[in-house]
Design a protein around this motif. Structure first.
Motif, PDB file in Angstrom:
ATOM      1  N   GLN A   1      62.663  69.753  56.144  1.00  0.00           N
ATOM      2  CA  GLN A   1      61.821  71.343  56.600  1.00  0.00           C
ATOM      3  C   GLN A   1      60.293  70.594  57.427  1.00  0.00           C
ATOM      4  OE1 GLN A   1      61.218  73.016  52.464  1.00  0.00           O
ATOM      5  NE2 GLN A   1      64.078  72.356  51.992  1.00  0.00           N
ATOM      6  N   ARG A   2      60.191  69.458  57.831  1.00  0.00           N
ATOM      7  CA  ARG A   2      59.592  68.938  57.802  1.00  0.00           C
ATOM      8  C   ARG A   2      59.459  68.700  59.526  1.00  0.00           C
ATOM      9  NH1 ARG A   2      57.297  71.643  54.064  1.00  0.00           N
ATOM     10  NH2 ARG A   2      56.603  70.440  52.356  1.00  0.00           N
TER      11      ARG A   2
ATOM     12  N   PRO B   1      58.008  73.227  66.062  1.00  0.00           N
ATOM     13  CA  PRO B   1      57.034  72.196  66.160  1.00  0.00           C
ATOM     14  C   PRO B   1      55.673  72.437  66.482  1.00  0.00           C
ATOM     15  CG  PRO B   1      57.871  72.050  68.647  1.00  0.00           C
ATOM     16  CD  PRO B   1      58.914  73.189  67.899  1.00  0.00           C
ATOM     17  N   ASP B   2      55.834  73.607  65.318  1.00  0.00           N
ATOM     18  CA  ASP B   2      54.490  74.416  64.734  1.00  0.00           C
ATOM     19  C   ASP B   2      53.326  73.341  64.440  1.00  0.00           C
ATOM     20  OD1 ASP B   2      55.612  76.968  65.481  1.00  0.00           O
ATOM     21  OD2 ASP B   2      56.243  76.834  63.186  1.00  0.00           O
ATOM     22  N   GLY B   3      52.143  73.237  65.577  1.00  0.00           N
ATOM     23  CA  GLY B   3      51.374  72.458  65.215  1.00  0.00           C
ATOM     24  C   GLY B   3      51.325  70.653  65.464  1.00  0.00           C
ATOM     25  N   LEU B   4      52.629  70.342  65.622  1.00  0.00           N
ATOM     26  CA  LEU B   4      52.932  68.935  66.103  1.00  0.00           C
ATOM     27  C   LEU B   4      52.627  68.834  67.581  1.00  0.00           C
ATOM     28  CD1 LEU B   4      54.418  66.616  64.260  1.00  0.00           C
ATOM     29  CD2 LEU B   4      56.529  67.405  65.544  1.00  0.00           C
ATOM     30  N   ASN B   5      51.772  67.425  67.495  1.00  0.00           N
ATOM     31  CA  ASN B   5      51.478  67.138  69.176  1.00  0.00           C
ATOM     32  C   ASN B   5      51.766  65.306  69.132  1.00  0.00           C
ATOM     33  OD1 ASN B   5      50.284  69.430  70.335  1.00  0.00           O
ATOM     34  ND2 ASN B   5      49.468  69.208  68.363  1.00  0.00           N
ATOM     35  N   ARG B   6      52.699  65.347  70.488  1.00  0.00           N
ATOM     36  CA  ARG B   6      52.217  63.451  70.182  1.00  0.00           C
ATOM     37  C   ARG B   6      51.556  63.251  70.537  1.00  0.00           C
ATOM     38  NH1 ARG B   6      57.982  60.882  72.336  1.00  0.00           N
ATOM     39  NH2 ARG B   6      58.613  62.489  71.189  1.00  0.00           N
ATOM     40  N   ILE B   7      50.791  61.926  69.808  1.00  0.00           N
ATOM     41  CA  ILE B   7      50.250  60.908  70.335  1.00  0.00           C
ATOM     42  C   ILE B   7      50.452  59.861  70.854  1.00  0.00           C
ATOM     43  CG2 ILE B   7      48.075  62.618  69.770  1.00  0.00           C
ATOM     44  CD1 ILE B   7      47.871  60.321  67.661  1.00  0.00           C
ATOM     45  N   SER B   8      51.060  59.523  71.218  1.00  0.00           N
ATOM     46  CA  SER B   8      51.650  58.191  71.376  1.00  0.00           C
ATOM     47  C   SER B   8      53.200  58.021  71.740  1.00  0.00           C
ATOM     48  CB  SER B   8      51.126  56.958  70.951  1.00  0.00           C
ATOM     49  OG  SER B   8      51.821  56.135  69.497  1.00  0.00           O
TER      50      SER B   8
ATOM     51  N   ARG C   1      60.386  51.876  65.588  1.00  0.00           N
ATOM     52  CA  ARG C   1      59.082  52.850  65.587  1.00  0.00           C
ATOM     53  C   ARG C   1      59.036  54.767  66.147  1.00  0.00           C
ATOM     54  NH1 ARG C   1      53.055  50.023  65.869  1.00  0.00           N
ATOM     55  NH2 ARG C   1      52.866  52.032  66.576  1.00  0.00           N
ATOM     56  N   SER C   2      58.828  55.850  65.799  1.00  0.00           N
ATOM     57  CA  SER C   2      58.810  56.927  66.162  1.00  0.00           C
ATOM     58  C   SER C   2      57.260  56.559  67.389  1.00  0.00           C
ATOM     59  CB  SER C   2      59.395  57.631  65.316  1.00  0.00           C
ATOM     60  OG  SER C   2      57.878  58.163  64.898  1.00  0.00           O
ATOM     61  N   ALA C   3      57.321  57.544  67.967  1.00  0.00           N
ATOM     62  CA  ALA C   3      55.909  58.099  68.796  1.00  0.00           C
ATOM     63  C   ALA C   3      55.701  58.145  67.968  1.00  0.00           C
ATOM     64  CB  ALA C   3      56.555  58.971  69.729  1.00  0.00           C
ATOM     65  N   ILE C   4      53.979  58.836  67.593  1.00  0.00           N
ATOM     66  CA  ILE C   4      53.155  58.958  66.312  1.00  0.00           C
ATOM     67  C   ILE C   4      52.506  60.811  66.993  1.00  0.00           C
ATOM     68  CG2 ILE C   4      51.148  58.223  66.056  1.00  0.00           C
ATOM     69  CD1 ILE C   4      51.328  55.780  66.277  1.00  0.00           C
ATOM     70  N   TYR C   5      52.610  61.136  66.315  1.00  0.00           N
ATOM     71  CA  TYR C   5      51.796  63.094  66.363  1.00  0.00           C
ATOM     72  C   TYR C   5      51.182  62.784  65.347  1.00  0.00           C
ATOM     73  CZ  TYR C   5      57.162  63.290  68.148  1.00  0.00           C
ATOM     74  OH  TYR C   5      57.687  63.260  68.579  1.00  0.00           O
ATOM     75  N   THR C   6      50.185  64.071  65.773  1.00  0.00           N
ATOM     76  CA  THR C   6      49.633  64.963  65.052  1.00  0.00           C
ATOM     77  C   THR C   6      50.225  65.971  64.869  1.00  0.00           C
ATOM     78  OG1 THR C   6      48.040  65.858  66.705  1.00  0.00           O
ATOM     79  CG2 THR C   6      47.268  63.884  66.075  1.00  0.00           C
ATOM     80  N   SER C   7      49.929  66.248  63.395  1.00  0.00           N
ATOM     81  CA  SER C   7      50.396  67.573  62.537  1.00  0.00           C
ATOM     82  C   SER C   7      49.318  68.565  61.961  1.00  0.00           C
ATOM     83  CB  SER C   7      51.901  67.420  61.613  1.00  0.00           C
ATOM     84  OG  SER C   7      51.344  66.328  61.103  1.00  0.00           O
ATOM     85  N   THR C   8      49.825  69.389  61.172  1.00  0.00           N
ATOM     86  CA  THR C   8      48.935  70.125  60.742  1.00  0.00           C
ATOM     87  C   THR C   8      49.102  70.087  59.227  1.00  0.00           C
ATOM     88  OG1 THR C   8      50.178  72.119  60.842  1.00  0.00           O
ATOM     89  CG2 THR C   8      47.630  72.712  62.718  1.00  0.00           C
ATOM     90  N   PRO C   9      48.093  69.844  58.641  1.00  0.00           N
ATOM     91  CA  PRO C   9      48.988  69.711  57.019  1.00  0.00           C
ATOM     92  C   PRO C   9      49.564  71.150  56.040  1.00  0.00           C
ATOM     93  CG  PRO C   9      46.659  70.377  57.285  1.00  0.00           C
ATOM     94  CD  PRO C   9      47.584  70.000  58.477  1.00  0.00           C
ATOM     95  N   VAL C  10      50.574  70.495  55.349  1.00  0.00           N
ATOM     96  CA  VAL C  10      51.293  71.567  54.350  1.00  0.00           C
ATOM     97  C   VAL C  10      50.644  71.140  53.217  1.00  0.00           C
ATOM     98  CG1 VAL C  10      52.965  71.707  52.844  1.00  0.00           C
ATOM     99  CG2 VAL C  10      53.115  70.835  55.563  1.00  0.00           C
ATOM    100  N   GLY C  11      50.060  72.647  52.205  1.00  0.00           N
ATOM    101  CA  GLY C  11      49.578  72.406  50.790  1.00  0.00           C
ATOM    102  C   GLY C  11      47.797  73.134  51.270  1.00  0.00           C
ATOM    103  N   PRO C  12      46.952  72.375  50.273  1.00  0.00           N
ATOM    104  CA  PRO C  12      45.309  72.803  51.004  1.00  0.00           C
ATOM    105  C   PRO C  12      44.704  72.234  52.014  1.00  0.00           C
ATOM    106  CG  PRO C  12      45.322  70.556  49.601  1.00  0.00           C
ATOM    107  CD  PRO C  12      46.906  71.091  49.854  1.00  0.00           C
ATOM    108  N   GLN C  13      43.027  73.447  52.526  1.00  0.00           N
ATOM    109  CA  GLN C  13      43.295  72.711  54.068  1.00  0.00           C
ATOM    110  C   GLN C  13      42.299  71.872  53.937  1.00  0.00           C
ATOM    111  OE1 GLN C  13      39.623  75.460  53.921  1.00  0.00           O
ATOM    112  NE2 GLN C  13      39.710  74.904  56.087  1.00  0.00           N
TER     113      GLN C  13
END
Length: 161
Positions: A119-120, A151-158, A37-49
């Motif tokens: 692309q993601r 890595p725009d908006g991508l943050n590793r959290i684990s 399993r990869s690290a876990i990340y937070t990311s900004t969403p694609v699509g609607p707010q």
């Protein structure tokens, strides 16, 4: 057996818990072994707010055929109360079959490799945690796609496991 990469994402109802629970459920699939399993990340969403996503990738070794695996992934989504209301909208859990061995699949239910895989950042970076030298079915190399995808908006959290 086939190596299958699964993208995990959640942005509703305690997303980190949703993703961690999904890892456990993936490890319990029949004829399947969770290898990494990869690290876990937070990311900004694609699509609607909407709220930010929690994302990761799992590597499975499976005897399930691609559509059987897709059915199993969708059953896990349903167990997490996944509701498909809006394309690219918020969700409790999204499980995407990113790669299935070297297979190229394009039918009404399944497209592999996943059409947005290259692309993601929230897919590419977790994939690189697991298999940095990965070659995609078309012969391209993951590292080359990473170089083109900041890595725009991508943050590793684990960490990866």
């Amino acid at each position: 057996m086939a190596l299958a990469y699964i993208g995990l994402g959640s942005n509703l109802e305690d997303p980190l818990a949703q993703v961690n629970r999904a890892f456990v459920e993936l490890s319990q699939l029949p004829l399947t072994q969770l290898l990494q399993r990869s690290a876990i990340y937070t990311s900004t969403p694609v699509g609607p707010q909407q709220p930010d996503f929690t994302n990761a990738v799992a590597l499975l070794d499976t005897h399930l055929a691609p559509l059987e695996l897709l059915d199993a992934l969708q059953a896990i989504e349903q167990a997490h109360q996944r509701v498909r209301i809006q394309h690219w909208g918020p969700r409790t859990l999204d499980l995407d079959l990113l790669l299935y061995g070297d297979a190229i699949i394009n039918n009404e239910r399944l497209t592999v490799p996943h059409p947005y895989l290259t692309q993601r950042s929230f897919v590419l970076y977790p994939l690189a945690d697991i298999t940095p030298d990965l070659h995609l079915p078309d012969g391209s190399v993951l590292r080359d796609w990473l170089a083109q995808c900041p890595p725009d908006g991508l943050n590793r959290i684990s960490p990866a496991r």
